[in-house]
Design a protein around this motif. Structure first.
Motif, short mmCIF file in Angstrom:
data_model
loop_
_atom_site.label_atom_id
_atom_site.label_comp_id
_atom_site.label_asym_id
_atom_site.label_seq_id
_atom_site.Cartn_x
_atom_site.Cartn_y
_atom_site.Cartn_z
N LEU A 95 2.21 1.78 -3.36
CA LEU A 95 1.13 2.47 -3.97
C LEU A 95 0.67 3.14 -4.16
CD1 LEU A 95 -1.03 -0.44 -4.57
CD2 LEU A 95 -0.78 0.91 -6.33
N ILE A 115 -7.56 -0.56 -6.73
CA ILE A 115 -6.71 0.56 -6.52
C ILE A 115 -7.44 1.39 -6.28
CG2 ILE A 115 -4.74 -0.82 -7.61
CD1 ILE A 115 -6.02 0.52 -10.46
N THR A 116 -8.35 1.58 -6.35
CA THR A 116 -9.86 2.61 -6.50
C THR A 116 -8.95 3.60 -5.02
OG1 THR A 116 -10.94 1.75 -4.12
CG2 THR A 116 -11.47 1.25 -7.02
N ASP A 125 1.30 7.14 -6.66
CA ASP A 125 0.31 8.43 -6.54
C ASP A 125 0.78 9.23 -6.43
OD1 ASP A 125 -2.49 7.98 -7.15
OD2 ASP A 125 -3.30 9.54 -5.11
N VAL A 152 -2.94 7.08 -9.42
CA VAL A 152 -2.98 6.18 -9.72
C VAL A 152 -4.24 5.25 -11.24
CG1 VAL A 152 -2.45 3.61 -9.71
CG2 VAL A 152 -1.76 5.16 -8.27
N TYR A 203 -6.54 4.98 -4.38
CA TYR A 203 -4.91 5.72 -5.23
C TYR A 203 -5.49 6.51 -6.34
CZ TYR A 203 -3.17 2.57 -2.22
OH TYR A 203 -3.05 1.88 -1.34
N VAL A 212 1.25 -2.14 -12.11
CA VAL A 212 -0.18 -2.10 -11.54
C VAL A 212 -1.08 -3.39 -11.79
CG1 VAL A 212 -1.90 -0.08 -11.69
CG2 VAL A 212 0.14 0.38 -11.34
N GLU A 242 1.01 -1.45 0.55
CA GLU A 242 -0.32 -0.18 0.31
C GLU A 242 1.22 0.95 0.20
OE1 GLU A 242 -4.39 -0.90 1.99
OE2 GLU A 242 -2.68 -0.71 3.81
N GLU A 288 -4.35 -4.99 -10.15
CA GLU A 288 -5.13 -5.72 -10.31
C GLU A 288 -5.86 -7.02 -10.47
OE1 GLU A 288 -8.22 -2.21 -11.89
OE2 GLU A 288 -7.43 -3.48 -13.39
#
Length: 213
Positions: A136, A175-176, A140, A181, A178, A165, A133, A169
């Protein structure tokens, strides 16, 4: 000359070489290597790549492995007029930083968290998930106010990072959280979804089957 590409299905590094080839219009003579059958350990393949890793290419007798090295080579030889890896020192340094971030942080943390679960039936490690996390969140932040990962133009950095990425996923990791991203991911998929999506589907299906065992 036709470039031989030795690859295996569901491999993000192999998908990266496919993506770079698509961006450059380079065609490959694809040679599937079945790891479960040990085809990467045959004497014939070890002559090409003694490290027996995939992907590997052979271009007019010249063999090379490691997806990032292959990607740069393809750009050097076949993408001289491309913006994927510009000659400007600062632009190239930013691209290199993003590529190294993927290698040393983003993709590595994904591997550390996810692969033990599918290959060793290990339980999910919350501490490793937090590290992923964090990676990520770094990405972002890199994308804040930027159209692409290294600036206004699509570069090698985007091709490298989008494979990671898409793999994250495909593994069912959201990934929502971010938004930068997500925006960037949809932008790059809009250009190369025909290459990115099939690879992600293969990885997702393989992951599903492994997790069922």
């Amino acid at each position: 000359m036709t470039i031989d590409l030795y690859y295996t299905l569901g491999s993000p590094p192999c998908h990266l070489v496919d993506l770079v080839g698509a961006a450059l219009g380079v065609k490959f003579n694809r040679k599937h290597v079945n790891l479960l059958l040990g085809e990467h350990l045959t004497p014939e393949f070890l002559k090409i790549n003694p490290q027996h890793t995939l992907p590997t290419i052979v271009d007019d007798g010249y063999s090379l492995w490691d997806s990032r090295a292959i990607s740069r080579y393809l750009i050097y030889k076949y993408g001289k007029d491309s913006n994927l890896y510009p000659e400007d020192a600062k632009a190239r340094a930013t691209i290199d930083q993003r590529v190294d971030f993927d290698l040393g942080t983003l993709y590595t943390r994904f591997e550390d968290y996810f692969y033990p679960q599918i290959f060793a039936e290990a339980p999910a490690d919350e501490a490793k998930y937090k590290k992923l996390e964090e990676a990520l969140k770094f990405l972002d932040n890199f994308l804040e106010g930027q159209k692409y990962a290294a600036g206004p133009d699509l570069t090698l950095a985007d091709l490298v990072l989008v494979i990671s990425v898409s793999s994250i996923e495909a593994a069912g990791i959201p990934i929502t959280a971010y938004p930068n991203v997500v925006r960037w991911f949809e932008l790059v998929k809009g250009k190369y979804g025909h290459v990115i999506t099939p690879g992600a589907v293969i990885l997702r299906n393989a992951t599903t089957q492994l997790l069922k065992k």
